[in-house]
Design a protein around this motif. Structure first.
Motif, PDB file in Angstrom:
ATOM      1  N   ASP A   1      42.904  29.826  29.395  1.00 31.74           N
ATOM      2  CA  ASP A   1      41.928  29.082  28.592  1.00 31.74           C
ATOM      3  C   ASP A   1      40.550  29.648  28.906  1.00 31.74           C
ATOM      4  N   ASP A   2      40.045  30.499  28.027  1.00 30.57           N
ATOM      5  CA  ASP A   2      38.744  31.124  28.284  1.00 30.57           C
ATOM      6  C   ASP A   2      37.582  30.346  27.697  1.00 30.57           C
ATOM      7  N   ASP A   3      37.866  29.462  26.753  1.00 29.09           N
ATOM      8  CA  ASP A   3      36.764  28.917  25.957  1.00 29.09           C
ATOM      9  C   ASP A   3      36.533  27.428  26.129  1.00 29.09           C
ATOM     10  N   GLY A   4      37.292  26.776  27.019  1.00 27.63           N
ATOM     11  CA  GLY A   4      37.149  25.325  27.172  1.00 27.63           C
ATOM     12  C   GLY A   4      35.723  24.942  27.554  1.00 27.63           C
ATOM     13  N   ALA A   5      35.273  23.762  27.076  1.00 26.26           N
ATOM     14  CA  ALA A   5      33.908  23.312  27.367  1.00 26.26           C
ATOM     15  C   ALA A   5      33.737  23.165  28.876  1.00 26.26           C
ATOM     16  N   GLY A   6      32.623  23.674  29.404  1.00 26.70           N
ATOM     17  CA  GLY A   6      32.306  23.533  30.824  1.00 26.70           C
ATOM     18  C   GLY A   6      33.147  24.413  31.736  1.00 26.70           C
ATOM     19  N   ARG A   7      33.984  25.249  31.147  1.00 24.13           N
ATOM     20  CA  ARG A   7      34.902  26.073  31.935  1.00 24.13           C
ATOM     21  C   ARG A   7      34.232  27.395  32.280  1.00 24.13           C
ATOM     22  N   ARG A   8      34.422  27.837  33.519  1.00 20.76           N
ATOM     23  CA  ARG A   8      33.984  29.189  33.885  1.00 20.76           C
ATOM     24  C   ARG A   8      35.198  30.073  33.786  1.00 20.76           C
ATOM     25  N   LYS A   9      35.200  31.023  32.864  1.00 24.30           N
ATOM     26  CA  LYS A   9      36.380  31.884  32.818  1.00 24.30           C
ATOM     27  C   LYS A   9      36.328  32.879  33.981  1.00 24.30           C
ATOM     28  N   PRO A  10      37.498  33.337  34.439  1.00 22.14           N
ATOM     29  CA  PRO A  10      37.480  34.283  35.560  1.00 22.14           C
ATOM     30  C   PRO A  10      36.638  35.508  35.214  1.00 22.14           C
ATOM     31  N   GLY A  11      35.919  36.044  36.208  1.00 21.92           N
ATOM     32  CA  GLY A  11      35.119  37.242  35.994  1.00 21.92           C
ATOM     33  C   GLY A  11      36.014  38.469  35.823  1.00 21.92           C
ATOM     34  N   GLY A  12      35.373  39.618  35.596  1.00 21.03           N
ATOM     35  CA  GLY A  12      36.123  40.835  35.297  1.00 21.03           C
ATOM     36  C   GLY A  12      37.106  41.226  36.389  1.00 21.03           C
ATOM     37  N   ALA A  13      36.636  41.213  37.655  1.00 20.82           N
ATOM     38  CA  ALA A  13      37.507  41.655  38.758  1.00 20.82           C
ATOM     39  C   ALA A  13      38.654  40.659  38.945  1.00 20.82           C
ATOM     40  N   ALA A  14      38.341  39.378  38.800  1.00 22.63           N
ATOM     41  CA  ALA A  14      39.378  38.349  38.963  1.00 22.63           C
ATOM     42  C   ALA A  14      40.433  38.481  37.866  1.00 22.63           C
ATOM     43  N   ARG A  15      39.999  38.885  36.676  1.00 23.39           N
ATOM     44  CA  ARG A  15      40.977  39.060  35.581  1.00 23.39           C
ATOM     45  C   ARG A  15      41.930  40.210  35.900  1.00 23.39           C
ATOM     46  N   TRP A  16      41.386  41.246  36.527  1.00 22.24           N
ATOM     47  CA  TRP A  16      42.255  42.370  36.937  1.00 22.24           C
ATOM     48  C   TRP A  16      43.337  41.841  37.869  1.00 22.24           C
ATOM     49  N   TRP A  17      42.911  41.029  38.861  1.00 25.40           N
ATOM     50  CA  TRP A  17      43.885  40.497  39.820  1.00 25.40           C
ATOM     51  C   TRP A  17      44.883  39.586  39.102  1.00 25.40           C
ATOM     52  N   LEU A  18      44.350  38.730  38.241  1.00 25.37           N
ATOM     53  CA  LEU A  18      45.219  37.781  37.533  1.00 25.37           C
ATOM     54  C   LEU A  18      46.324  38.524  36.774  1.00 25.37           C
ATOM     55  N   HIS A  19      45.951  39.608  36.096  1.00 29.65           N
ATOM     56  CA  HIS A  19      46.957  40.382  35.358  1.00 29.65           C
ATOM     57  C   HIS A  19      48.092  40.815  36.285  1.00 29.65           C
ATOM     58  N   HIS A  20      47.724  41.403  37.410  1.00 29.43           N
ATOM     59  CA  HIS A  20      48.751  41.949  38.304  1.00 29.43           C
ATOM     60  C   HIS A  20      49.533  40.839  39.004  1.00 29.43           C
ATOM     61  N   SER A  21      48.880  39.723  39.244  1.00 29.04           N
ATOM     62  CA  SER A  21      49.574  38.613  39.888  1.00 29.04           C
ATOM     63  C   SER A  21      50.589  37.993  38.914  1.00 29.04           C
TER      64      SER A  21
END
Ligand SMILES: Cc1cc2nc3c(=O)[nH]c(=O)nc-3n(C[C@H](O)[C@H](O)[C@H](O)COP(=O)(O)OP(=O)(O)OC[C@H]3O[C@@H](n4cnc5c(N)ncnc54)[C@H](O)[C@@H]3O)c2cc1C
Length: 460
Positions: free
Chosen positions: A37-57
Motif C-alpha cells: 500500500d503505497d498511497d494510503g493517507a498518512g502512510r510513509r511508503k518504504p524508501g528506495g533502499a528499503a524497497r530493494w530489501w522488501l523485493h528480495h525478502s
C-alpha cells in the motif's frame, strides 16, 4: 476441511516464531498475503533502499512457501480493501497478523478489523510496546529505567517452530513480484547492495550464527567502524525475517560483557517502539518545542544550505569520517552506528540543518530504515527528543574519527584519501586532488549552533 484463514504479512516476513502463522496454521489451511500500500493517507511508503530489501525478502519468502506447498499472495492498494477482496474470493473472513506500531499500520489494523475478523498477535518485539510500565503505571520515556524494567521480564517466550502449512482448496489470484518494480533498473543505484546483503529468513539466521562467534568482542568492536564488530542484523530485524525473541534465545544465557551490551542494544529497538506508540508523529515533529523555533538553515529557501545538504548526502563535506559514512550508506544501504551518530550530529549541529532533512534521507537510503528507530535516534542526536543528548554536546568529528581508529574505514570508502597515513587521514592538511575543503570550520560551526540554540531557548 476447516475454513482457511489469511495471514496478513507486513514487517514479519518469516515462518518460524511467527505467532500469526502459528495461530492460522493451527486452525486450518492458510493463505499468506502481502499487500503493498503505497498511497494510503498518512502512510510513509518504504524508501528506495528499503524497497530493494522488501523485493528480495518477499522473493525469499515465496521460495520458502513454495517448498512447503504453500504460496505468497501479493496484492496492491489499500490493505483493508485488498484483504477483503482475497477473503471474498476464498469465502473466508478470518485474518491473523502481528501487531505493528507505526501510526499508519495502527490505522490499517483498525480498517481491517472493521471489515474482517482480525486477530492481532504480539511477536515483533521483546515485549509488546506500552506493556512495560513505571511504578505509577505509565509507559517509560527514558531508556535506562525502561531497560531495567524490560530486562526483569526477560527471557521472552520460547520461539515457536515453523508451522505445518495446509493449502486452501483454491488459491486466490496474485500479482507478480517483478511487476511491482521494487528494485531499480536504470540507473541501478543498488548494484552494490547484493554484494553486501542476502535477504530472507535463512540468511537472517546465517547472519546471527556468524555474529554469535563474534559476540564476545562486541563490547569493544562495535564502536570501531573499520571492524566487522556489530551483528548487521538490523535489516533482518526490521523486516521481521528473524524475531528478537529468537535472537535473545540464541545468546543462550551468555553472561559476557559483549552479550550483555548486545541485549541492551536490542532493547533500544523496543524502546523506540514505545516512543512512537506514545508519540505517533515522532518522526515528523520535535518533542521539545524550542527545536521547532530554532533558526535552522533551510535548504528549501537558502541556496547555501541546499548545497551543504547535498554535499552531506553525497559524502563531500570535507570531513573524511562523515564522507566515508555517507558513501557507505549510498553504496550499501547501511552505515555503521558510530558513524551514523557522527554524520547525523554533523548535519544538525555543524551545518545547522533541521534533523528532519537527515531523517528523510536515511529513510530513503537505509535498507533498515525503521520509523521508530530512525526517529528516536535522530531526535536523540539533535537533542530534541524525550530522552536525548544535550544540544550543547557537540561531537567533534575529527576527534571521534581518531578515537575510534577509523583510518582503514576512510581509506575504503573515500578512495581519494587511500594513500594517506594514519597521522593525516582524519584531517588531511593537504587535500588530494578531487577531495573537498571542509564545508565549515569546527569551532565556528560549534559557536553558530550554540548561539542558535541559546536564542531558541530564550524565545521560549
Ligand atoms: C541517526 C541514526 C539513525 C538510525 N536509524 C536507524 C534505522 O532507521 N533503523 C535501525 O534499525 N536502526 C537505526 N539506527 C540505530 C543503529 O545505528 C542501527 O540499528 C545499527 O547500526 C544496526 O547495525 P547492527 O544490526 O549491526 O547493530 P547491532 O549493534 O548489532 O545491534 C543489534 C540490533 O539492535 C538494534 N539497535 C542497535 N542500536 C540501536 C539503536 N541505537 N536504536 C534502535 N535500535 C538499535 C537494531 O535492531 C540492531 O540490529 C540509527 C542510528 C542513528 C544514530
Amino acid at each position: 476441511m476447516p475454513a482457511a484463514s489469511i495471514v496478513w504479512l507486513r514487517r514479519d516476513l518469516r515462518l518460524a516464531d511467527q505467532p500469526a502463522f502459528h495461530a492460522a496454521a493451527s486452525a486450518g489451511p492458510v493463505i499468506p498475503v502481502y499487500v503493498l500500500d503505497d498511497d494510503g493517507a498518512g502512510r510513509r511508503k518504504p524508501g528506495g533502499a528499503a524497497r530493494w530489501w522488501l523485493h528480495h525478502s518477499l522473493a525469499a519468502l515465496e521460495r520458502d512457501l513454495d517448498e512447503r506447498g504453500s504460496k505468497l499472495i501479493l496484492r496492491r492498494g489499500d490493505a483493508a480493501a485488498a484483504l477483503a477482496a482475497v477473503a471474498r474470493a476464498a469465502g473466508i473472513a478470518a485474518v491473523h497478523a502481528l501487531h505493528h506500531y507505526e501510526p499508519w499500520e495502527i490505522a490499517a489494523e483498525k480498517a481491517v478489523a472493521g471489515a474482517l475478523d482480525l486477530t492481532l498477535h504480539d511477536g515483533a518485539y521483546l515485549a509488546p510496546p506500552l506493556t512495560v510500565r513505571t511504578g505509577s503505571d505509565k509507559p517509560y520515556r527514558i531508556f535506562t529505567p525502561f531497560w531495567r524494567a524490560l530486562g526483569a521480564t526477560m527471557p521472552p517466550a520460547d520461539p515457536l517452530p515453523r508451522p505445518h502449512l495446509r493449502a486452501p482448496a483454491n488459491w486466490p489470484a496474485s500479482d507478480g513480484l517483478d511487476d511491482w518494480h521494487l528494485v531499480p533498473t536504470s540507473p541501478d543505484w543498488a548494484s552494490g547492495f547484493a554484494k553486501e546483503w542476502r535477504a530472507g529468513e535463512i540468511a537472517a539466521h546465517d547472519q546471527l550464527d556468524d555474529f554469535l562467534h563474534r559476540v564476545g568482542d562486541y563490547e569493544e568492536d562495535r564502536n570501531l567502524p573499520a571492524r566487522d564488530g556489530s551483528s548487521r542484523l538490523s535489516p533482518h530485524l526490521h523486516w521481521g525475517e528473524i524475531s528478537p525473541g529468537q535472537v535473545w534465545h540464541a545468546l543462550a544465557g551468555n553472561r559476557g560483557k559483549g552479550a550483555d551490551t548486545f541485549r541492551s542494544e536490542l532493547a533500544w529497538r523496543d524502546f523506540a517502539q514505545n516512543l512512537i506508540a506514545q508519540f505517533p508523529d515522532y518522526g515528523d515533529e520535535p518533542y521539545r518545542p524550542e527545536y521547532a523555533r530554532l533558526a535552522w538553515r533551510d535548504p528549501m529557501r537558502d541556496a547555501a544550505a541546499a548545497a551543504d545538504l547535498k554535499a552531506w548526502q553525497r559524502g563531500r563535506t570535507g570531513y573524511p569520517i562523515v564522507d566515508a559514512g555517507m558513501r557507505q550508506l549510498w553504496a550499501t544501504g547501511w552505515m555503521h552506528n558510530r558513524v551514523r551518530m557522527i554524520a547525523a550530529s554533523f548535519l544538525v549541529k555543524h551545518l545547522l540543518i533541521d534533523w528532519r532533512h537527515g531523517e528523510r534521507w536515511f529513510w530513503d537510503t537505509l535498507v533498515d530504515a525503521d520509523y521508530g528507530n530512525n526517529a528516536t535516534n535522530w531526535q536523540w542526536i539533535a537533542g530534541s527528543g524525550v530522552d536525548a543528548s544535550l544540544f550543547s554536546r557537540i561531537m567533534a568529528p575529527l576527534v571521534q574519527s581518531a578515537k575510534f581508529a577509523a583510518g582503514d574505514y576512510i581509506r575504503h570508502w573515500v578512495p581519494e584519501l587511500a594513500k594517506l597515513p594514519d597521522a593525516d587521514i582524519h584531517d588531511p592538511a593537504d587535500r588530494p586532488r578531487g577531495y573537498p575543503e571542509p564545508l565549515v570550520d569546527h569551532r565556528a560551526a560549534r559557536e553558530r549552533a550554540l548561539a542558535a540554540y541559546r536564542h531558541a531557548r530564550a524565545a521560549s
